[in-house]
Design an enzyme around this catalytic site. Sequence first.
Site, mmCIF file in Angstrom:
data_model
loop_
_atom_site.group_PDB
_atom_site.id
_atom_site.type_symbol
_atom_site.label_atom_id
_atom_site.label_comp_id
_atom_site.label_asym_id
_atom_site.label_seq_id
_atom_site.Cartn_x
_atom_site.Cartn_y
_atom_site.Cartn_z
ATOM 1 N N GLU A 108 0.789 -1.225 0.000
ATOM 2 C CA GLU A 108 0.000 0.000 0.000
ATOM 3 C C GLU A 108 0.830 1.288 0.000
ATOM 4 O OE1 GLU A 108 -4.047 -1.831 1.948
ATOM 5 O OE2 GLU A 108 -2.776 -0.619 3.262
ATOM 6 N N GLU A 144 -6.672 -7.296 -1.808
ATOM 7 C CA GLU A 144 -7.065 -7.274 -0.399
ATOM 8 C C GLU A 144 -8.493 -6.779 -0.308
ATOM 9 O OE1 GLU A 144 -5.007 -5.248 2.699
ATOM 10 O OE2 GLU A 144 -3.015 -5.620 1.874
#
Length: 386
Positions: free
Chosen positions: A208, A316
């Site tokens: 991320e 995710e």
Amino acid sequence: MKLNPSLLTAAGLVSAQLASALPQASSSTVSPSPSPSATPGSFVTTSGLNFVIDGKTGYFAGSNSYWIGFQKNNDDVDLVFSHLQESGLKILRVWGFNDVNQKPTDGSVYYHLLADGTATVNEGEDGLQRLDYVVSSAEKHGIKLIINFVNFWDDYGGINAYVKAFGGSKEGFYTNDAMQAAYRAYIKAVISRYSDSTAIFAWELANEPRCQGCETTVLYNWIESTSQYIKSLDSKHLVCIGDEGFGLDTGSDGSYPYQYSEGSDFAKNLAIPTIDFGTFHLYPSSWGTTNDWGNGWVTSHGAACKAAGKPCLFEEYGVTSDHCAVEKPWQNTALNTTAISGDLYWQYGDQLSGGPSPDDGNTFYYGTDDFKCLVTDHIAAINSRK
């Protein structure tokens, strides 16, 4: 995913702490390095808008486990991969980083020591040999791994571990020569261990990555140069970013995730030739959106990947309650969206020798009703399309 310590169950914390800190007495703790894969043809590839795994083109399901590379009991690792294989899950995304600024004194696993302007890779039994066993077990069980190299968040060190060692700022990580030299040296150390392993699905730049308030060129330039570097070390494996999918005009409703405030431009970054497929995540409760909003987020990224001519991985997604009711529609949307070729829920849970694996609130466990809904039934739906 940014871990929330307050959501980790006491049992899960005990299990994780015991697994990482206590040496095991049995011979099962021996950590062999993974052997080279037998056939070059079994490396994961892409074909148009699809992934190709072990010669099969299509849609694949998997999960995330940030903790598996920090276990010291090999039997626990093998148990997880055995259950993944049995269930039909094909991909597991694992943390390939564990950065510290001080060497642990309790025997905890760590991979990378960053201190006083220097960086040292831990290749010992409490270091990358634990990741060696994960790769070896994945090979034996036919599971493919996504391995990333650094965390944007502070969990297990992250970018801030580099900042503490070298100075500068979190946003400056992407352009700081000293931090990037240490980061690349670590990348090289990891890739050199597994470049011949067909257990590797892809190398991933980061978990991320963000650069809040930055021009999108900062992340773009870093992604371009880093992915080129990875390809120079290993041209056999796929490379991806590990981003959340922020910064997208396609399907945009103007909400925060579609904006460019985190310094990311999904479509532009995806167009980089040395990025093989797109990644995106989904956490409505963290982003101030609704669960139903998530379906549009999925289709928007499918459309962007289709336009780029590359597959997307729904890498995710998770919620802290009502897993089946909330996440099943997202899975169905992904499965029926062109250019999305796989999904990995956050995150996998199992019963280890020291108790339940860590539960950050989004976890559901092997063998539960949620597992049947989101894994067993999902795999059946995938297989029915073949």
